[in-house]
Design an enzyme around this catalytic site. Structure first.
Site, PDB file in Angstrom:
ATOM      1  N   GLY A  25     -19.293 -53.622  -0.686  1.00  0.00           N
ATOM      2  CA  GLY A  25     -19.946 -54.921  -0.603  1.00  0.00           C
ATOM      3  C   GLY A  25     -20.961 -55.059  -1.712  1.00  0.00           C
ATOM      4  O   GLY A  25     -20.945 -54.322  -2.700  1.00  0.00           O
ATOM      5  N   GLY A  26     -21.870 -56.002  -1.526  1.00  0.00           N
ATOM      6  CA  GLY A  26     -22.849 -56.263  -2.561  1.00  0.00           C
ATOM      7  C   GLY A  26     -23.831 -55.135  -2.741  1.00  0.00           C
ATOM      8  O   GLY A  26     -24.425 -54.984  -3.807  1.00  0.00           O
ATOM      9  N   MET A  27     -24.040 -54.320  -1.705  1.00  0.00           N
ATOM     10  CA  MET A  27     -25.045 -53.260  -1.781  1.00  0.00           C
ATOM     11  C   MET A  27     -24.471 -51.971  -2.338  1.00  0.00           C
ATOM     12  O   MET A  27     -25.169 -51.202  -2.995  1.00  0.00           O
ATOM     13  CB  MET A  27     -25.644 -53.005  -0.404  1.00  0.00           C
ATOM     14  N   LYS A  44     -22.341 -44.579   2.863  1.00  0.00           N
ATOM     15  CA  LYS A  44     -22.614 -45.788   2.094  1.00  0.00           C
ATOM     16  C   LYS A  44     -23.499 -45.405   0.913  1.00  0.00           C
ATOM     17  O   LYS A  44     -24.626 -44.936   1.092  1.00  0.00           O
ATOM     18  CB  LYS A  44     -23.318 -46.822   2.972  1.00  0.00           C
ATOM     19  N   ASP A 138     -27.873 -60.021  10.322  1.00  0.00           N
ATOM     20  CA  ASP A 138     -26.636 -60.154   9.542  1.00  0.00           C
ATOM     21  C   ASP A 138     -25.424 -59.924  10.424  1.00  0.00           C
ATOM     22  O   ASP A 138     -24.459 -59.277  10.017  1.00  0.00           O
ATOM     23  CB  ASP A 138     -26.640 -59.170   8.371  1.00  0.00           C
TER      24      ASP A 138
END
Length: 561
Positions: A25-27, A44, A138
């Site tokens: 994802g964006g992170m 992650k 979120d």
């Protein structure tokens, strides 16, 4: 879905050996890892460009500290992290299963009972988050994993403590537009009611396959979230009132999680063995197998060199989950406007065609039978009418072979269609239909039991596929019962129907005074019964086609909301 590591991916993060990619994802990127003790974890890893951002590092450290506080059965537990590493990372328990976004996109909306179990699990997970004086902020379909024993909340990437620190009072609008609360969209202070609003959006998505505030440019979606009414068409009636209450614009008007949990628990089927439709249960099993395969593949085992793919990673938006790419054949079907999952629709069309062909063959047989019947009872010279008799036998043989071939093809398409509608019906009433889906095929061929097993399966499929909002009552089933009665007649009289009907004629020979051999044939009761059965094919085919059309239409209406 586990994908091979790419060139440039790390082999190891902290104590965890990396074996495959899970998504991103964006992170950052998420990898499938294994601890020294053999535990599967999802690691992650922050993107390099973000790792160099001091503000982001502080936010990530705050996220990790907050996430470690969260317990509960319906959250993915944080097991390890290093916020000071060159590339900060976070490890959580690995949960084999698709995201809610992937499941709905690939398999359609969840049935009412599954949606209720989903919502109850998420409500309990959010309660655990709120107990730590946090809000998730979120909650969206991509951040909900469907596990075999219930849903899991993941990615507390923008969760914020409710204390009066400076970073909790930022006016930055975070989250996904279609699933954020009005107060979050307007950059106001948010609390637990904000997560309740997002939960209502997620429940509506699970039940209908779409956000209650639609899609489009972010500013348009945000405007609808703040000022517009939610679109709850297709949400099952028992769920609609609760979802509407969760989507109240005023945070104070939304129900508390205790009330939400009590309502959803009442809607869920008590004691059911599975909470998801069979198709999704199989997806979870396949993902578990793929993960274990990645770990035990000799090419990716500990101490070995990982195989790398050289293709550059496709761009991934922060709000989009990574889904497996469709097969090329499915892609071609989509380009032609066909749904690759709609096998039942293809079998439905084939049944219509084969029913029409079978009826045409039967009508041709009836016409020939009447032609022969008109000449029955007359003595004919064998020498004079021999050629005519041979042509009659040739015509009867051709129609008989055509009847056998079209009948076998119709039988094959029928059992395949019947199996597909049984599988689809499982989505509407998970675990509540008698017999396994495979019995929708085998039941037709079991001696004696074939007289009632298919009807029991059809009754359950019809009931499960009936339109909602009828107090769980089945739709009027007169068409179902008529079809079954006609089918039983065909089944019980098949010896008369599936053999060459000319063998049922009574033939006599006599030699006359002129020394010529004469022949006479007459219709026997069995011959007349064969004619009647062939005549009944047309109404039987019409009733069967209407039954197929009606059941398919009910299932399509349920699937499309």
């Amino acid at each position: 879905m586990a994908n091979p590591l790419r060139d440039g991916d790390p082999n190891q993060i902290g104590p965890y050996r990396l074996h495959a990619r899970l998504g991103g994802g964006g992170m950052g990127q998420v990898f499938l890892g294994r601890s020294p003790g053999g535990r599967l974890v999802a690691v992650k890893v922050v993107r390099p460009e973000l790792a160099d951002n001091a503000d982001f590092r502080r936010r990530f450290a705050s996220e990790v500290e907050a996430a470690r506080k969260v317990g509960g059965f319906y959250t993915a537990q944080v097991v390890d992290a290093d916020t000071e590493a060159a590339r900060p990372w976070l490890a959580t328990a690995y949960i084999p299963g698709p995201s809610l976004h992937q499941a709905v996109e690939e398999h359609g909306p969840l049935p009412l009972e599954s949606a209720a179990v989903l919502g109850a699990g998420l409500a309990e997970g959010l309660a655990a988050v709120h107990a730590c004086e946090m809000v998730h902020r979120d909650l969206k379909p991509a951040n909900v994993i469907l596990a075999e024993d219930g849903p899991r909340l993941i990615d507390f990437g923008i969760a914020r403590a409710l204390d009066a620190t400076s970073h909790t009072q930022t006016s930055t609008v975070l989250g996904t537009a279609a699933f954020m609360s009005p107060e979050q969209a307007m950059a106001q202070k948010v609390g637990p009611p904000s997560d309740v609003f997002s939960l209502g959006c997620v429940l509506a998505f699970a039940a209908t396959g779409r956000s209650p505030f639609g899609t489009g440019p972010v500013h348009a979606v945000v405007f609808r979230v703040v000022h517009g009414d939610p679109d709850l068409r297709g949400v099952p009636a028992p769920l609609a009132a609760l979802v509407a209450a969760c989507l109240a614009k005023d945070p104070a008007a939304r129900p508390g999680l205790e009330h939400v949990l009590a309502r959803l628990t009442a809607l869920a089927s008590p004691g059911q063995g599975r909470w998801l439709p069979e198709a999704l249960t199989q997806v979870i099993a396949e993902r578990r197998t793929l993960a274990l395969t990645a770990l035990h593949d000799p090419a990716t085992g500990t101490g070995a060199v990982h195989p790398r793919t050289t293709a550059p990673p496709p761009p991934v938006h922060a709000d989009q989950p990574r889904a497996p790419q469709p097969l090329l054949v499915h892609e071609r079907r989509l380009m032609r406007g066909r749904d690759p999952g709609s096998h039942a629709a293809a079998y439905q069309i084939a049944i219509y065609v084969l029913l029409a062909l079978f009826a045409v063959v039967s009508v041709s047989t009836v016409v020939h039978q009447f032609d022969i019947a008109d000449d029955a009872g007359r003595w004919r010279s064998v020498e004079t009418y021999g050629d005519l008799h041979e042509s009659d036998e040739l015509i009867s043989t051709i129609t008989w072979v055509a009847q056998i071939v079209s009948g076998l093809a119709l039988t094959a398409c029928w059992v395949l269609w019947f199996f597909r509608v049984r599988v689809v019906a499982e989505q509407f009433a998970p675990g509540r239909l008698r017999y396994r889906p495979s019995m929708a095929v085998y039941a037709w061929f079991i001696p004696i039991a074939g007289l009632w097993l298919p009807k029991q399966i059809a009754d359950d499929v019809w009931h499960a596929s009936s339109p909602p909002g009828r107090g769980r009552a089945t739709a009027p089933a007169g068409l179902l019962h008529t079809w079954w009665a006609m089918w039983l007649v065909t089944f019980l009289t098949w010896p008369l129907f599936w053999i060459d009907w000319t063998t049922l004629l009574a033939t006599q020979y006599e030699r006359r005074e002129d020394n010529d051999l004469y022949r006479i044939y007459e219709f026997t009761p069995a011959g007349w019964a064969s004619l009647a059965l062939h005549m009944a094919v047309v109404p039987t085919a019409i009733v069967t086609a209407r039954f197929v059309r009606r059941l398919s239409a009910m299932q399509a209406a349920r699937l499309n909301g």
